[in-house]
Design a protein around this motif. Structure first.
Motif, PDB file in Angstrom:
ATOM      1  N   MET A   1      58.148  57.926  43.034  1.00 59.69           N
ATOM      2  CA  MET A   1      58.718  58.585  44.191  1.00 59.69           C
ATOM      3  C   MET A   1      58.869  60.089  43.954  1.00 59.69           C
ATOM      4  O   MET A   1      58.562  60.888  44.820  1.00 59.69           O
ATOM      5  N   GLU A   2      59.362  60.471  42.775  1.00 64.27           N
ATOM      6  CA  GLU A   2      59.536  61.890  42.432  1.00 64.27           C
ATOM      7  C   GLU A   2      58.196  62.617  42.411  1.00 64.27           C
ATOM      8  O   GLU A   2      58.086  63.752  42.873  1.00 64.27           O
ATOM      9  N   ALA A   3      57.174  61.973  41.878  1.00 65.78           N
ATOM     10  CA  ALA A   3      55.842  62.586  41.817  1.00 65.78           C
ATOM     11  C   ALA A   3      55.285  62.807  43.216  1.00 65.78           C
ATOM     12  O   ALA A   3      54.631  63.819  43.479  1.00 65.78           O
ATOM     13  N   GLU A   4      55.544  61.865  44.126  1.00 66.12           N
ATOM     14  CA  GLU A   4      55.077  62.012  45.506  1.00 66.12           C
ATOM     15  C   GLU A   4      55.763  63.188  46.186  1.00 66.12           C
ATOM     16  O   GLU A   4      55.119  63.954  46.903  1.00 66.12           O
TER      17      GLU A   4
ATOM     18  N   GLN B   1      57.052  65.843  44.711  1.00 68.90           N
ATOM     19  CA  GLN B   1      56.537  67.076  44.109  1.00 68.90           C
ATOM     20  C   GLN B   1      55.153  67.396  44.660  1.00 68.90           C
ATOM     21  O   GLN B   1      54.852  68.543  44.975  1.00 68.90           O
ATOM     22  N   SER B   2      54.299  66.394  44.805  1.00 69.03           N
ATOM     23  CA  SER B   2      52.960  66.615  45.368  1.00 69.03           C
ATOM     24  C   SER B   2      53.048  67.127  46.793  1.00 69.03           C
ATOM     25  O   SER B   2      52.294  68.021  47.197  1.00 69.03           O
ATOM     26  N   PHE B   3      53.980  66.559  47.546  1.00 70.39           N
ATOM     27  CA  PHE B   3      54.175  67.006  48.931  1.00 70.39           C
ATOM     28  C   PHE B   3      54.616  68.467  48.964  1.00 70.39           C
ATOM     29  O   PHE B   3      54.107  69.266  49.749  1.00 70.39           O
ATOM     30  N   LYS B   4      55.582  68.830  48.118  1.00 70.03           N
ATOM     31  CA  LYS B   4      56.079  70.204  48.077  1.00 70.03           C
ATOM     32  C   LYS B   4      54.982  71.185  47.682  1.00 70.03           C
ATOM     33  O   LYS B   4      54.878  72.283  48.238  1.00 70.03           O
ATOM     34  N   ILE B   5      54.146  70.796  46.725  1.00 69.47           N
ATOM     35  CA  ILE B   5      53.049  71.663  46.285  1.00 69.47           C
ATOM     36  C   ILE B   5      52.037  71.849  47.417  1.00 69.47           C
ATOM     37  O   ILE B   5      51.572  72.962  47.675  1.00 69.47           O
ATOM     38  N   ALA B   6      51.721  70.772  48.120  1.00 68.13           N
ATOM     39  CA  ALA B   6      50.776  70.862  49.232  1.00 68.13           C
ATOM     40  C   ALA B   6      51.332  71.755  50.339  1.00 68.13           C
ATOM     41  O   ALA B   6      50.604  72.568  50.926  1.00 68.13           O
ATOM     42  N   GLU B   7      52.627  71.617  50.608  1.00 68.12           N
ATOM     43  CA  GLU B   7      53.262  72.440  51.623  1.00 68.12           C
ATOM     44  C   GLU B   7      53.259  73.918  51.218  1.00 68.12           C
ATOM     45  O   GLU B   7      52.993  74.796  52.035  1.00 68.12           O
ATOM     46  N   LEU B   8      53.537  74.186  49.951  1.00 76.44           N
ATOM     47  CA  LEU B   8      53.521  75.561  49.449  1.00 76.44           C
ATOM     48  C   LEU B   8      52.124  76.160  49.562  1.00 76.44           C
ATOM     49  O   LEU B   8      51.961  77.305  49.999  1.00 76.44           O
ATOM     50  N   ARG B   9      51.124  75.387  49.200  1.00 77.46           N
ATOM     51  CA  ARG B   9      49.734  75.882  49.308  1.00 77.46           C
ATOM     52  C   ARG B   9      49.378  76.207  50.745  1.00 77.46           C
ATOM     53  O   ARG B   9      48.704  77.205  51.025  1.00 77.46           O
TER      54      ARG B   9
END
Length: 56
Positions: A1-4, A6-14
């Motif tokens: 869940m935490e990895a998902e 973090q992946s979402f936050k990184i995609a949003e930042l990009r």
């Protein structure tokens, strides 16, 4: 869940960075000098206080 998350936050930042770069390429930016910074900070403070006041 935490990895998902973090992946979402990184995609949003990009995505946000991509939008910012596109805006810069179109000339949609403002350059601030040392002389204008205090005015900018005052505007930010005023807007923040206004937002806090309307949130009550």
């Amino acid at each position: 869940m935490e990895a998902e998350l973090q992946s979402f936050k990184i995609a949003e930042l990009r995505q946000d960075l991509s939008i910012g770069i596109e805006q810069l390429n179109r000339g949609q930016s403002t350059t601030y000098t040392q002389d204008h910074l205090s005015e900018l900070f005052d505007e930010i403070k005023t807007q923040g206080r206004s937002n806090l006041g309307s949130a009550k």
